[in-house]
Design an enzyme around this catalytic site. Structure first.
Site, PDB file in Angstrom:
ATOM      1  N   SER A 116       9.744   3.543   1.066  1.00  0.00           N
ATOM      2  CA  SER A 116       9.642   1.714   0.479  1.00  0.00           C
ATOM      3  C   SER A 116      11.358   1.911  -0.092  1.00  0.00           C
ATOM      4  CB  SER A 116       8.619   1.741  -0.407  1.00  0.00           C
ATOM      5  OG  SER A 116       8.275   0.161  -0.503  1.00  0.00           O
ATOM      6  N   HIS A 134       1.290   1.771   3.783  1.00  0.00           N
ATOM      7  CA  HIS A 134       2.532   2.413   3.425  1.00  0.00           C
ATOM      8  C   HIS A 134       3.300   3.237   2.657  1.00  0.00           C
ATOM      9  CE1 HIS A 134       6.687  -0.025   2.284  1.00  0.00           C
ATOM     10  NE2 HIS A 134       6.030   0.731   0.341  1.00  0.00           N
ATOM     11  N   ASP A 140       0.563  -0.846   7.583  1.00  0.00           N
ATOM     12  CA  ASP A 140       1.663  -0.904   6.203  1.00  0.00           C
ATOM     13  C   ASP A 140       1.332  -1.991   6.292  1.00  0.00           C
ATOM     14  OD1 ASP A 140       3.545  -1.357   4.339  1.00  0.00           O
ATOM     15  OD2 ASP A 140       4.723  -0.194   5.644  1.00  0.00           O
TER      16      ASP A 140
END
Length: 294
Positions: free
Chosen positions: A112, A270, A240
């Site tokens: 991320s 995620h 996700d």
């Protein structure tokens, strides 16, 4: 884009991990350094700490030198000045840790926000390779996806502020854990109690939410992907819900060189190391081994 074989993916979550040293206030130390071998840097996602990698570190450190860092403004990480919390500022802080540890280059793994920073470090010549797991930054300033994502995170701010006085109780309630983990994983029940507790503590105690959102709105997304010169493994997560890859990964899919590997991990959310650290460790180790054999 290739897909990992789901028949080999689901395993019992890794347990019995090495305790991570903590500060007097309960926060983890700014980074964890373990093992020996090829150097691997792990950079956590937004609102987490390096502890999100604990089980992955335990596995990789068997045959790699592993450094997992906590970013500025996040729980246990360096202090962050308002206005100095953009991805480039975060990359500056990570570079200081690399220099402190004597690492000129390393294999960089980021999830991320950590994936965004991994590409920033690659552009500075610090990467031997990049494994970007559900990377952020694939948007332009004030685009609809960017505004939507910022608004979703902004809505968390009052909840996190109100939860902080009750953190010691809330993080240990399994129902609250599962509700929170359902946002970042596909299978919240697969996240062990202690792992979920660490992740919740990290998010509740983070002071990075508003400063990082402001910096992202000011600076825009990641640029220069087409000039990426080191080997890249782009790892997208099938389920996700935070930055769904069909919406937010297009810039990476379109702009990264054709030599970059593109991989879709099935049946994970995620932050896949929360629910399946074995899969993440295999994915990282396999890519590094593939490069070594080339």
């Amino acid at each position: 884009m290739s897909t990992n074989d789901p028949t080999t993916r689901r395993r019992e979550p890794t347990r019995g991990t090495t305790p991570v040293p903590r500060r007097a206030d309960g926060a983890p130390r700014p980074y964890r350094h373990a093992g020996s071998g090829e150097p691997v840097l792990l950079i956590h996602p937004f609102l987490m700490t390096h502890e999100v990698w604990t089980e992955v570190v335990d596995q990789l450190a068997v045959d790699h030198e592993v450094l997992a860092v906590t970013l500025p403004g996040h729980w246990g990480g360096p202090d962050a000045r308002w206005g100095r919390t953009g991805a480039k500022d975060m990359a500056d802080a990570v570079e200081r840790v690399l220099d402190e540890c004597g690492w000129d280059t390393c294999h960089i793994v980021g999830n991320s926000l950590g994936g965004w920073i991994a590409f920033e470090l690659e552009q500075r010549g610090r990467a031997r390779s990049v494994t970007a797991i559900a990377p952020a930054g694939g948007w332009t300033t004030l685009s609809i996806p960017a505004v939507r994502l910022g608004a979703a995170f902004l809505a968390l701010s009052p909840l996190m502020f109100l939860a902080r006085p009750f953190a010691s109780w809330a993080v240990g309630v399994r129902r609250i854990q599962k509700a929170a983990m359902s946002v970042v994983t596909a299978h919240p029940a697969a996240v062990p109690f202690d792992v979920a507790k660490r992740a919740l503590n990290a998010a509740i105690h983070s002071h990075a939410l508003l400063p990082v959102l402001w910096s992202a709105a000011r600076d825009g997304g990641l640029t220069g992907l087409g000039a990426t010169a080191t080997p890249v493994q782009l790892v997208l997560c099938d389920k996700d819900r935070v930055i769904p890859w069909r919406v937010y990964a297009q810039a990476f899919l379109d702009e990264l060189p054709d030599t970059a590997e593109r991989l879709l991990l099935p049946d994970v959310g995620h932050v896949p190391m929360l629910e399946d650290p074995d899969l993440v460790a295999r994915t990282v180790r396999g890519f590094i081994a593939e490069l070594a054999a080339a």
